[in-house]
Design an enzyme around this catalytic site. Structure first.
Site, PDB file in Angstrom:
ATOM      1  N   ARG A 168       0.851  -1.185   0.000  1.00  0.00           N
ATOM      2  CA  ARG A 168       0.000   0.000   0.000  1.00  0.00           C
ATOM      3  C   ARG A 168       0.887   1.235   0.000  1.00  0.00           C
ATOM      4  O   ARG A 168       1.943   1.268   0.632  1.00  0.00           O
ATOM      5  CB  ARG A 168      -0.922   0.028   1.227  1.00  0.00           C
ATOM      6  CG  ARG A 168      -2.036  -0.999   1.191  1.00  0.00           C
ATOM      7  CD  ARG A 168      -3.076  -0.670   0.104  1.00  0.00           C
ATOM      8  NE  ARG A 168      -4.201  -1.603   0.098  1.00  0.00           N
ATOM      9  CZ  ARG A 168      -4.268  -2.717  -0.608  1.00  0.00           C
ATOM     10  NH1 ARG A 168      -3.235  -3.051  -1.382  1.00  0.00           N
ATOM     11  NH2 ARG A 168      -5.330  -3.488  -0.581  1.00  0.00           N
ATOM     12  N   GLU A 217      -3.686   7.348  -4.968  1.00  0.00           N
ATOM     13  CA  GLU A 217      -3.810   6.380  -6.048  1.00  0.00           C
ATOM     14  C   GLU A 217      -5.069   6.673  -6.849  1.00  0.00           C
ATOM     15  O   GLU A 217      -6.158   6.612  -6.287  1.00  0.00           O
ATOM     16  CB  GLU A 217      -3.870   4.967  -5.460  1.00  0.00           C
ATOM     17  CG  GLU A 217      -3.603   3.873  -6.466  1.00  0.00           C
ATOM     18  CD  GLU A 217      -3.433   2.528  -5.801  1.00  0.00           C
ATOM     19  OE1 GLU A 217      -2.287   2.100  -5.592  1.00  0.00           O
ATOM     20  OE2 GLU A 217      -4.466   1.903  -5.470  1.00  0.00           O
ATOM     21  N   HIS A 248      -1.731  -0.664 -10.254  1.00  0.00           N
ATOM     22  CA  HIS A 248      -2.293  -1.600  -9.263  1.00  0.00           C
ATOM     23  C   HIS A 248      -2.741  -2.899  -9.945  1.00  0.00           C
ATOM     24  O   HIS A 248      -3.881  -3.348  -9.812  1.00  0.00           O
ATOM     25  CB  HIS A 248      -3.478  -0.952  -8.532  1.00  0.00           C
ATOM     26  CG  HIS A 248      -3.674  -1.504  -7.144  1.00  0.00           C
ATOM     27  ND1 HIS A 248      -3.994  -0.706  -6.073  1.00  0.00           N
ATOM     28  CD2 HIS A 248      -3.598  -2.765  -6.658  1.00  0.00           C
ATOM     29  CE1 HIS A 248      -4.118  -1.454  -4.980  1.00  0.00           C
ATOM     30  NE2 HIS A 248      -3.879  -2.708  -5.316  1.00  0.00           N
TER      31      HIS A 248
END
Length: 337
Positions: free
Chosen positions: A248, A276, A295
């Site tokens: 993360r 993000e 991602h």
């Protein structure tokens, strides 16, 4: 003699994922184990159209986009006893009422760990060959590196530091075993003897950072790990080192990381960032020493069927009167993703 009726189940997730999670052969197996309507995928527990099915549901098969399972949602499903989650973490999905009622939850987080570990393995091996930088140079200059540049390239004895023996971290350690790498691990919850059994030298975090050519982050996103790699710790990574983050973005100070990368002192492979996605003006999109992906390390495309298969396998165990193989315990949530 008639067989016992199948337990009743309901899907609760973003419906866009359903066809890939349960392709036709897997859906057929699923429907042999539970009574479920593939055409009903709940994404709002207050939806009156879903109320009759929820009132009968003994199991929920959940996934990404599942609404929060708080007290009101559980009141709509009074017969519910088990949740089988096709995604990873269930921490934000389950409310206090879920645990108070003693319900069972299983997660496919272990299955989702495999593609993340595979992505990271590829990133480590490419980083050891300096493939990301050399690819950029080759594209721009169309020349081969000289012998002096090759001198620092290679994976023989490359020092790799793993932060976090999470499910992803452990799968990665398994995948790294056939390679001639020197692997270290930092995880405050893993005894030294266990770290060695996983194939890694246990080290304090600062020592791991100082001694690693490549650092890969696999710790969970918890209050304790927030910004665990700040400016001072990023500065410990040796010049020319590579930081890989598939965990993360919150674990790394974004401003400090950007400064290090803009300066060109280290490189990075980033599948996650904070925020993000990054704003359009972020220099990380353009830097030659940054390999940035959107991602994608976790399960995508045909890999989602592995998650659905995990749920079907759990249903097969339940049909035999066995406990789920991948049950999540409340006590684990504080130190897991």
């Amino acid at each position: 003699m008639s067989s016992a009726p199948l337990p009743t189940a309901v899907f609760a997730m973003n419906p866009v994922h359903l066809p890939e999670l349960f392709p036709p052969p897997l859906m057929s197996r699923l429907r042999e184990l539970v009574a479920i309507d593939p055409g009903l995928v709940v994404h709002d527990f207050a939806d009156t159209a879903a109320a009759p099915a929820l009132a009968r549901a003994e199991l929920l098969i959940t996934g990404w986009g599942c609404p929060h399972l708080g007290a009101e949602a559980l009141d709509a499903a009074p017969l519910l006893r088990t949740v089988l989650h096709t995604g990873g973490s269930v921490r934000s999905m389950l409310g206090e009422a879920f645990w108070e009622r003693g319900l069972t939850v299983s997660s496919a987080v272990g299955a989702n760990a495999l593609p993340v570990a595979e992505y990271t393995l590829a990133a480590i091996l490419f980083a050891g060959k300096d493939a990301f930088r050399l690819r950029e140079r080759f594209r721009d200059e169309h020349v081969y590196p000289g012998p002096d540049e090759y001198a620092a390239v290679g994976n023989l004895g490359r020092r790799v530091g793993i932060i976090g023996a999470s499910r992803v971290g452990r799968r990665l350690l398994e995948l790294l075993r056939p390679f001639d790498l020197s692997v270290a691990l930092h995880d405050p919850y893993v005894p030294d003897a266990e770290a060695r059994s996983l194939g890694a030298q246990p080290l304090p975090l600062d020592e791991l950072l100082r001694g690693s050519d490549i650092v890969s982050v696999h710790a969970p996103d918890t209050p304790e790990t927030y910004r665990m790699l700040g400016r001072e710790r990023l500065a410990l990574i040796p010049d020319g080192g590579v930081l890989i983050n598939t965990s993360r973005g919150a674990l790394v100070d974004p401003d400090a990381l950007t400064d290090e990368l803009v300066a060109g002192r280290i490189s990075a492979v980033l599948d996650v960032t904070e925020p993000e996605p990054l704003p359009a003006g972020s220099p990380l999109y353009r830097l030659p020493n940054v390999f940035l992906t959107p991602h994608i390390a976790g399960s995508l495309g045909n890999e989602l069927a592995r998650l659905g298969g995990t749920v079907v396998a759990e249903l097969e165990r339940l049909a035999l009167g066995l406990a789920p193989a991948h049950a999540v315990r409340r006590s684990e949530l504080a130190i897991s993703a």
